[in-house]
Structure formats: structure tokens, C-alpha cells
Design a protein around this motif. Sequence first.
Motif, PDB file in Angstrom:
ATOM      1  N   GLU A  85       0.595  -1.396   0.066  1.00 29.43           N
ATOM      2  CA  GLU A  85       0.202   0.007  -0.094  1.00 29.43           C
ATOM      3  C   GLU A  85       0.951   1.166  -0.042  1.00 29.43           C
ATOM      4  O   GLU A  85       0.334   2.426  -0.671  1.00 29.43           O
ATOM      5  N   TYR A  86       1.501   1.171   0.082  1.00 31.88           N
ATOM      6  CA  TYR A  86       2.627   2.647   1.010  1.00 31.88           C
ATOM      7  C   TYR A  86       3.851   2.673  -0.643  1.00 31.88           C
ATOM      8  O   TYR A  86       3.524   3.225  -1.250  1.00 31.88           O
ATOM      9  N   LEU A  87       4.249   1.485  -1.274  1.00 30.80           N
ATOM     10  CA  LEU A  87       5.167   1.273  -2.314  1.00 30.80           C
ATOM     11  C   LEU A  87       4.003   2.047  -3.230  1.00 30.80           C
ATOM     12  O   LEU A  87       4.681   2.890  -4.537  1.00 30.80           O
ATOM     13  N   LEU A  88       2.913   1.518  -3.635  1.00 38.72           N
ATOM     14  CA  LEU A  88       2.010   2.000  -4.481  1.00 38.72           C
ATOM     15  C   LEU A  88       1.929   3.073  -4.652  1.00 38.72           C
ATOM     16  O   LEU A  88       1.681   3.682  -5.662  1.00 38.72           O
ATOM     17  N   ALA A  89       2.110   4.421  -3.661  1.00 30.92           N
ATOM     18  CA  ALA A  89       2.301   5.175  -4.006  1.00 30.92           C
ATOM     19  C   ALA A  89       3.539   6.180  -4.514  1.00 30.92           C
ATOM     20  O   ALA A  89       3.574   7.603  -5.081  1.00 30.92           O
ATOM     21  N   LYS A  90       4.829   5.373  -4.652  1.00 30.92           N
ATOM     22  CA  LYS A  90       5.846   6.005  -4.737  1.00 30.92           C
ATOM     23  C   LYS A  90       6.117   5.170  -6.530  1.00 30.92           C
ATOM     24  O   LYS A  90       7.802   5.937  -6.433  1.00 30.92           O
ATOM     25  N   ILE A  91       5.395   4.260  -6.937  1.00 33.87           N
ATOM     26  CA  ILE A  91       6.353   4.305  -7.948  1.00 33.87           C
ATOM     27  C   ILE A  91       5.889   5.039  -9.128  1.00 33.87           C
ATOM     28  O   ILE A  91       5.370   6.272  -8.523  1.00 33.87           O
ATOM     29  N   ASN A  92       6.309   4.887 -10.283  1.00 30.92           N
ATOM     30  CA  ASN A  92       7.156   6.401 -11.434  1.00 30.92           C
ATOM     31  C   ASN A  92       5.557   5.807 -11.789  1.00 30.92           C
ATOM     32  O   ASN A  92       5.833   5.248 -12.971  1.00 30.92           O
ATOM     33  N   HIS A  93       4.418   6.275 -12.068  1.00 28.77           N
ATOM     34  CA  HIS A  93       3.207   6.050 -13.021  1.00 28.77           C
ATOM     35  C   HIS A  93       3.192   6.329 -14.874  1.00 28.77           C
ATOM     36  O   HIS A  93       3.016   5.289 -15.245  1.00 28.77           O
ATOM     37  N   SER A 115      -4.909   5.168  -8.165  1.00 29.10           N
ATOM     38  CA  SER A 115      -4.757   6.427  -7.475  1.00 29.10           C
ATOM     39  C   SER A 115      -6.509   6.091  -6.266  1.00 29.10           C
ATOM     40  O   SER A 115      -6.629   7.098  -5.740  1.00 29.10           O
ATOM     41  N   ARG A 116      -7.275   5.100  -7.103  1.00 28.20           N
ATOM     42  CA  ARG A 116      -8.312   4.684  -5.600  1.00 28.20           C
ATOM     43  C   ARG A 116      -7.791   4.318  -3.663  1.00 28.20           C
ATOM     44  O   ARG A 116      -8.706   4.253  -3.095  1.00 28.20           O
ATOM     45  N   ILE A 117      -7.254   3.617  -4.422  1.00 25.10           N
ATOM     46  CA  ILE A 117      -6.589   2.774  -3.133  1.00 25.10           C
ATOM     47  C   ILE A 117      -6.896   3.569  -1.739  1.00 25.10           C
ATOM     48  O   ILE A 117      -7.034   2.914  -1.142  1.00 25.10           O
ATOM     49  N   PRO A 118      -5.801   5.080  -2.010  1.00 23.16           N
ATOM     50  CA  PRO A 118      -5.644   5.158  -0.370  1.00 23.16           C
ATOM     51  C   PRO A 118      -7.488   5.856  -0.236  1.00 23.16           C
ATOM     52  O   PRO A 118      -7.574   5.955   1.208  1.00 23.16           O
ATOM     53  N   ALA A 119      -7.793   5.963  -0.860  1.00 16.79           N
ATOM     54  CA  ALA A 119      -9.013   6.559  -0.651  1.00 16.79           C
ATOM     55  C   ALA A 119     -10.104   5.170   0.260  1.00 16.79           C
ATOM     56  O   ALA A 119     -10.910   4.873   0.934  1.00 16.79           O
ATOM     57  N   PHE A 120     -10.085   4.366  -0.601  1.00 16.91           N
ATOM     58  CA  PHE A 120     -10.358   2.735  -0.489  1.00 16.91           C
ATOM     59  C   PHE A 120     -10.214   2.101   0.804  1.00 16.91           C
ATOM     60  O   PHE A 120     -11.256   2.200   1.830  1.00 16.91           O
ATOM     61  N   LEU A 121      -8.977   2.794   1.450  1.00 18.62           N
ATOM     62  CA  LEU A 121      -8.565   1.619   3.047  1.00 18.62           C
ATOM     63  C   LEU A 121      -8.911   3.201   4.140  1.00 18.62           C
ATOM     64  O   LEU A 121      -8.799   3.056   4.909  1.00 18.62           O
ATOM     65  N   THR A 122      -8.967   4.105   3.747  1.00 17.74           N
ATOM     66  CA  THR A 122      -9.566   4.788   4.364  1.00 17.74           C
ATOM     67  C   THR A 122     -11.240   5.220   4.395  1.00 17.74           C
ATOM     68  O   THR A 122     -11.816   6.483   5.794  1.00 17.74           O
ATOM     69  N   GLY A 123     -11.463   4.489   3.684  1.00 17.06           N
ATOM     70  CA  GLY A 123     -12.980   4.552   3.340  1.00 17.06           C
ATOM     71  C   GLY A 123     -14.020   5.983   3.684  1.00 17.06           C
ATOM     72  O   GLY A 123     -14.887   6.277   3.807  1.00 17.06           O
ATOM     73  N   LYS A 124     -12.974   6.771   2.143  1.00 15.86           N
ATOM     74  CA  LYS A 124     -13.519   8.159   2.216  1.00 15.86           C
ATOM     75  C   LYS A 124     -14.505   7.748   0.854  1.00 15.86           C
ATOM     76  O   LYS A 124     -14.166   9.376  -0.133  1.00 15.86           O
ATOM     77  N   ILE A 125     -14.064   7.500   0.149  1.00 16.56           N
ATOM     78  CA  ILE A 125     -14.907   7.294  -1.690  1.00 16.56           C
ATOM     79  C   ILE A 125     -15.757   7.634  -1.725  1.00 16.56           C
ATOM     80  O   ILE A 125     -16.786   7.313  -1.382  1.00 16.56           O
TER      81      ILE A 125
END
Length: 410
Positions: free
Chosen positions: A137-145, A271-281
Amino acid sequence: MEICYKRNLNQSYMFITSDPAYSGYQIHMCRQNHIHNLLQFEPVVSEGETQFRYEITGKRSLDHVLESSDFAIDMFAKMLETLLGICQEIRPYLLEEEGILLDPESIYLENGTKKFYFTYCPGRQEPVTEGFRKLMEYLLAKINHEDEQMVLASYEAYQKSTEEGFSLGEILRILYQYRQQDVEDYVPVRQKSVSSKKVEALQKGIMPWEQEKKDAAVEEKPTAKKKKGYWKKYEIDTIEKDDEYYKKDAQSRGWNMAMEEKLQECIAAISRIPAFLTGKINHEKEEEPIVCTPMDYKEMQEENPTVYLGTERAPEGVLRYDGKEDISNIRMEYFPFIIGSSEQADGNVCIQGVSRMHARITREKENYYVEDLNSMNGTWLNGKMLAYREKEQLCMNDVIQLGRERFTFL
């Protein structure tokens, strides 16, 4: 579990306050047997609490490394290979895999060799699979898209990590597949025959899925009858020509329909993963009505003052060099700002005694801070040596020393 850092003139250490459930057997086996790519540690008792002291000299944690480097697929595979090797090596000693910490702050890369080192904490009880899922979950935000291979591999690895009973070996096989083959090799067989409409769309720069939506929206019109046998022959000739043209066209463009669709799906999902994990979708957003009220000109000027667009630069910091070497002053125009001897550093100080990534300066509102990046020869602020990750506020005319070289903060 609490982590702190200390250092002396030659060595740097990480201290972890252990959970009370640790066993003496685990400590004994780790100390008596040299396990490759595990940080060596010593138990230290301080004020009735047991701490484990790990030597991290010449190493940087993964989260600090990714601040200045992209997380490439080769680095990902190397990290997993090291982790699997550790898991296999500790089994004969009856050490539990749950003791391996997988948070980015506890994974280290050695400067120069780029070898991965992991932290083993006796008494830790988090399963490796659960720790790896959090790491993904942490690494997905760090990769070069923009790296297609890394996006596809990371997203598939993350999906696998959410499945019950997955293994690290399965994740590594996914990375091997994407690393050894080009992205264009992953083309389903069903995509090989392409109609002439799609070829024409490609020539006009229209994506295949956009053309399909347009075709579905247009009602079919009755066509005139063709001569018997004519349409069948025309269709076969057209498909063969279209297939040959499309293959050449796809190769020249460097992409294919199947992978373009999959890539867009992966980027959108990531791009949706962080919102999904925090329940903010929130799929449906209610539009707020725009209310306009009369405003006095004087009030408008106070709330929205006119900004002067001149040549004045944004606020910045300057490090003035106070030594005898041929080194220019360092002007910091953005933050965080990394200083080191590497060409990848924001402020390059190519001189003996300065590490590749030596120190980092950050800015929070109007305040500036300096911290050491676990450099070999240390970072001093006004004569005080800084420990790894220790942030100290900078004031005007403070003296920063990198190894033997001194700079004044202006």
C-alpha cells in the motif's frame, strides 16, 4: 514499539523498545548465527526497559531512499529476493518469520552496494503476509506512473497480496514475468484480428475503446444487397490486409490496445486505493449552490489584494560556504532539499568526506529544519552532532558542518 536513533563519531544506531513477549532463545540464536542481510543487534537494558540496538552505519531506510529515487521493478525484485532468502535461512534456527519488520522505516539499503537489510525484532507477532500487504500500500504511492512495467507489475502484486493464503514466491514470479518480457508481449490472442474501423481510428489518433463507444451509439442503417460471394471475398481480403497493417502500425507506435486498456485500469485503480483504505470514497458528490452577494469595493480589495507580478523570487534559503575549497554557495529554491556528493543530490558538494546523500533541509511554513541522512562522517549544527532522522530547526547564521566542510545558513 518505539524507535529512536543515536550516533557517535564513527557509528550510527537504531534503538527499538521491544514488546515484553520476546524470548531469550530468539536473541541467542540471532547473536550466535550470522544471518545474511539481517541487521546485527544487541539487547540493551535502560531504566528497566529492554531495547535492541541495531547498527545502521552506512545505510539509509527505504522511505528516505525513495524520496530521491524511483522504485523500479529491479529494486522491487531484489528486495523480495532478499526477504525470501532471510525467511529460508532463519527456519533451521526455529526463528519466527513474524519477527521481520516490513515497514519502510525498518528496511535499509547499504550505500554503494545497494544491498537490502531487514530488521528482526524478537517478540514481534505480525504475520509476514500482513506486513507485506501494508508495505505494498505504501509502495503503490511511490512508483513512477510513467513506467508501464512497474505500474502493471505493482498493481498485480498488490491484488495478489489481498488474496488469502498468498505467498511471497507468487509475488516474485509476477515481477519476474514483467521484468523478463516487454509490456507489448502481453497481448491476448483475441486481440490479434482487428477491423478496418479500428485501424482508421488509430490513424486519426482515436483510442480503440473510444471508437467502440461511438460505434455503439450509432444506429445500424440498412445496407444495399451485395452480389452473392462478393462480400465474403471482400471481407477476407480486408481482414488480412487490416491485420498486417495493424501489426506494423502498432509496432511503430510502440503500444497496443490490450496493454493500453490494462494500463489505464491499473493507474485508475491505484489512484483509488488510498481513499478505499480510509473509507473516504464518495461516488456521488452533491453540488453546492453558488451564492453571489454584493461586495463593497473596499472589502473586495482587503480580501483579494492585487499581487505584484515582478521579478522578485519566492522566499528561499542560502547556505554560504565558509571553507577553502572551490565550492560555490548553495541556493535552495524548493524543499525538501538534499545535499550530497552525488549528482542526483539537489545541492551537489563533490568533496571528500561528504556522503552521496549527506543531509536534508526541509521547510514547514516559515521554519527551516536540517537532518542527517545517516552520513558516514556526520552532520553538525552549531557544534552538535545530529543523529539519524533527528530534525533541528535552523535559524539565521546557524553553522552547518558536513564532515569537515562548514556552511552558514542565511
